[in-house]
Design a protein around this motif. Structure first.
Motif, PDB file in Angstrom:
ATOM      1  N   LEU A 195       7.492  -0.530  -2.589  1.00 26.20           N
ATOM      2  CA  LEU A 195       7.087   0.142  -1.356  1.00 26.20           C
ATOM      3  C   LEU A 195       8.290   0.708  -0.618  1.00 26.20           C
ATOM      4  N   ASP A 196       8.148   1.920  -0.130  1.00 27.80           N
ATOM      5  CA  ASP A 196       9.136   2.487   0.794  1.00 27.80           C
ATOM      6  C   ASP A 196       8.543   2.347   2.182  1.00 27.80           C
ATOM      7  N   ILE A 197       8.794   1.233   2.806  1.00 25.29           N
ATOM      8  CA  ILE A 197       8.151   0.883   4.075  1.00 25.29           C
ATOM      9  C   ILE A 197       8.407   1.937   5.143  1.00 25.29           C
ATOM     10  N   ASN A 198       9.603   2.516   5.145  1.00 26.22           N
ATOM     11  CA  ASN A 198       9.944   3.499   6.168  1.00 26.22           C
ATOM     12  C   ASN A 198       9.162   4.803   6.002  1.00 26.22           C
ATOM     13  N   ALA A 199       8.598   5.040   4.822  1.00 26.15           N
ATOM     14  CA  ALA A 199       7.861   6.277   4.581  1.00 26.15           C
ATOM     15  C   ALA A 199       6.355   6.108   4.792  1.00 26.15           C
ATOM     16  N   LEU A 200       5.904   4.893   5.028  1.00 24.94           N
ATOM     17  CA  LEU A 200       4.469   4.642   5.205  1.00 24.94           C
ATOM     18  C   LEU A 200       4.040   4.895   6.650  1.00 24.94           C
ATOM     19  N   THR A 201       2.893   5.508   6.793  1.00 26.42           N
ATOM     20  CA  THR A 201       2.301   5.598   8.122  1.00 26.42           C
ATOM     21  C   THR A 201       1.638   4.245   8.415  1.00 26.42           C
ATOM     22  N   PRO A 202       1.334   3.956   9.671  1.00 31.17           N
ATOM     23  CA  PRO A 202       0.640   2.695   9.969  1.00 31.17           C
ATOM     24  C   PRO A 202      -0.673   2.555   9.197  1.00 31.17           C
ATOM     25  N   LEU A 203      -1.422   3.640   9.056  1.00 30.12           N
ATOM     26  CA  LEU A 203      -2.681   3.572   8.317  1.00 30.12           C
ATOM     27  C   LEU A 203      -2.434   3.299   6.835  1.00 30.12           C
ATOM     28  N   GLU A 204      -1.422   3.932   6.238  1.00 25.46           N
ATOM     29  CA  GLU A 204      -1.091   3.677   4.838  1.00 25.46           C
ATOM     30  C   GLU A 204      -0.654   2.226   4.638  1.00 25.46           C
ATOM     31  N   ALA A 205       0.088   1.694   5.611  1.00 24.58           N
ATOM     32  CA  ALA A 205       0.532   0.301   5.521  1.00 24.58           C
ATOM     33  C   ALA A 205      -0.667  -0.641   5.552  1.00 24.58           C
ATOM     34  N   LEU A 206      -1.633  -0.375   6.422  1.00 20.16           N
ATOM     35  CA  LEU A 206      -2.835  -1.204   6.485  1.00 20.16           C
ATOM     36  C   LEU A 206      -3.640  -1.089   5.197  1.00 20.16           C
ATOM     37  N   ASN A 207      -3.724   0.109   4.646  1.00 21.12           N
ATOM     38  CA  ASN A 207      -4.444   0.283   3.376  1.00 21.12           C
ATOM     39  C   ASN A 207      -3.749  -0.470   2.247  1.00 21.12           C
ATOM     40  N   LYS A 208      -2.421  -0.429   2.219  1.00 22.97           N
ATOM     41  CA  LYS A 208      -1.667  -1.148   1.182  1.00 22.97           C
ATOM     42  C   LYS A 208      -1.882  -2.649   1.340  1.00 22.97           C
ATOM     43  N   LEU A 209      -1.856  -3.133   2.560  1.00 21.95           N
ATOM     44  CA  LEU A 209      -2.103  -4.553   2.816  1.00 21.95           C
ATOM     45  C   LEU A 209      -3.505  -4.939   2.353  1.00 21.95           C
ATOM     46  N   ASN A 210      -4.478  -4.076   2.571  1.00 20.60           N
ATOM     47  CA  ASN A 210      -5.841  -4.334   2.118  1.00 20.60           C
ATOM     48  C   ASN A 210      -5.905  -4.374   0.588  1.00 20.60           C
ATOM     49  N   GLU A 211      -5.157  -3.500  -0.094  1.00 20.21           N
ATOM     50  CA  GLU A 211      -5.102  -3.521  -1.558  1.00 20.21           C
ATOM     51  C   GLU A 211      -4.527  -4.845  -2.060  1.00 20.21           C
ATOM     52  N   ILE A 212      -3.463  -5.298  -1.409  1.00 20.65           N
ATOM     53  CA  ILE A 212      -2.827  -6.563  -1.808  1.00 20.65           C
ATOM     54  C   ILE A 212      -3.802  -7.717  -1.591  1.00 20.65           C
ATOM     55  N   LYS A 213      -4.510  -7.684  -0.473  1.00 14.42           N
ATOM     56  CA  LYS A 213      -5.500  -8.727  -0.197  1.00 14.42           C
ATOM     57  C   LYS A 213      -6.571  -8.733  -1.291  1.00 14.42           C
ATOM     58  N   ARG A 214      -7.045  -7.560  -1.689  1.00 14.39           N
ATOM     59  CA  ARG A 214      -8.068  -7.468  -2.725  1.00 14.39           C
ATOM     60  C   ARG A 214      -7.522  -8.022  -4.060  1.00 14.39           C
ATOM     61  N   THR A 215      -6.241  -7.786  -4.336  1.00 16.00           N
ATOM     62  CA  THR A 215      -5.623  -8.330  -5.546  1.00 16.00           C
ATOM     63  C   THR A 215      -5.630  -9.854  -5.510  1.00 16.00           C
ATOM     64  N   VAL A 216      -5.261 -10.421  -4.362  1.00 17.30           N
ATOM     65  CA  VAL A 216      -5.238 -11.883  -4.217  1.00 17.30           C
ATOM     66  C   VAL A 216      -6.638 -12.457  -4.402  1.00 17.30           C
ATOM     67  N   LEU A 217      -7.635 -11.787  -3.867  1.00 11.16           N
ATOM     68  CA  LEU A 217      -9.013 -12.275  -3.960  1.00 11.16           C
ATOM     69  C   LEU A 217      -9.669 -11.949  -5.303  1.00 11.16           C
ATOM     70  N   GLY A 218      -8.927 -11.248  -6.172  1.00  6.66           N
ATOM     71  CA  GLY A 218      -9.458 -10.931  -7.481  1.00  6.66           C
ATOM     72  C   GLY A 218     -10.441  -9.781  -7.489  1.00  6.66           C
ATOM     73  N   LYS A 219     -10.375  -8.937  -6.477  1.00  5.31           N
ATOM     74  CA  LYS A 219     -11.307  -7.803  -6.385  1.00  5.31           C
ATOM     75  C   LYS A 219     -10.605  -6.473  -6.618  1.00  5.31           C
ATOM     76  N   GLY A 220      -9.328  -6.541  -7.009  1.00  5.88           N
ATOM     77  CA  GLY A 220      -8.583  -5.292  -7.102  1.00  5.88           C
ATOM     78  C   GLY A 220      -8.371  -4.788  -8.482  1.00  5.88           C
TER      79      GLY A 220
END
Length: 151
Positions: A126-151
């Motif tokens: 991840l290039d954190i400095n290049a992410l918008t707040p919405l992109e960061a939230l979407n990425k966090l949601n993707e990671i959460k889905r991976t942890v829960l086995g839904k990704g």
């Protein structure tokens, strides 16, 4: 059933309590009965008189799904402690154990869980400095889905 003034302490991995029963007349030790067969431990859910001479913490860690790297390290430390005890060394060789560890705390990125490896790679790339707040939230949601086995 009325209160009879007894105090109860439940403890695991505190084997000094076994010795305390010898010195204090009001202390009584009990342990949960187990049966060991074929390298497996079966907890019988029955209290037996006396303290336990064995620790089944590593076995319980395996049952709880601890990462294999942690279980292997715990088994290695246990062997070191048992060897020191057999050699008549008093105390635990904590200095040698401390120098052999990877750090004060296990790193999230050192665990051998495949899901954590995927998450590690996601975060590292991840290039954190290049992410918008919405992109960061979407990425966090993707990671959460991976942890829960839904990704």
């Amino acid at each position: 059933m009325g209160y009879c003034g007894t105090k109860t302490l439940f403890a695991t991995h505190y084997h000094e309590l076994n010795e305390m029963e010898k010195s204090f007349t009001r202390i009584r030790n009990f342990n949960v009965s187990v049966r060991e067969t074929g390298g497996k431990v079966i907890f019988l859910r029955k209290l037996a008189r006396g303290g336990s001479e064995h620790s089944f913490g590593i076995h319980v860690a395996k049952l709880a799904g601890m990462p294999q790297s942690i279980v292997k390290r715990a088994e290695q430390i246990l062997k070191e402690l048992e060897a020191a005890s057999k050699n008549g060394k008093i105390g635990k060789p904590t200095d040698s154990i401390a120098t052999g560890r990877e750090g004060l705390q296990l790193s999230f990125f050192q665990l051998d869980d495949p899901v954590l490896e995927v998450i590690r790679d996601e975060i590292k790339n991840l290039d954190i400095n290049a992410l918008t707040p919405l992109e960061a939230l979407n990425k966090l949601n993707e990671i959460k889905r991976t942890v829960l086995g839904k990704g």
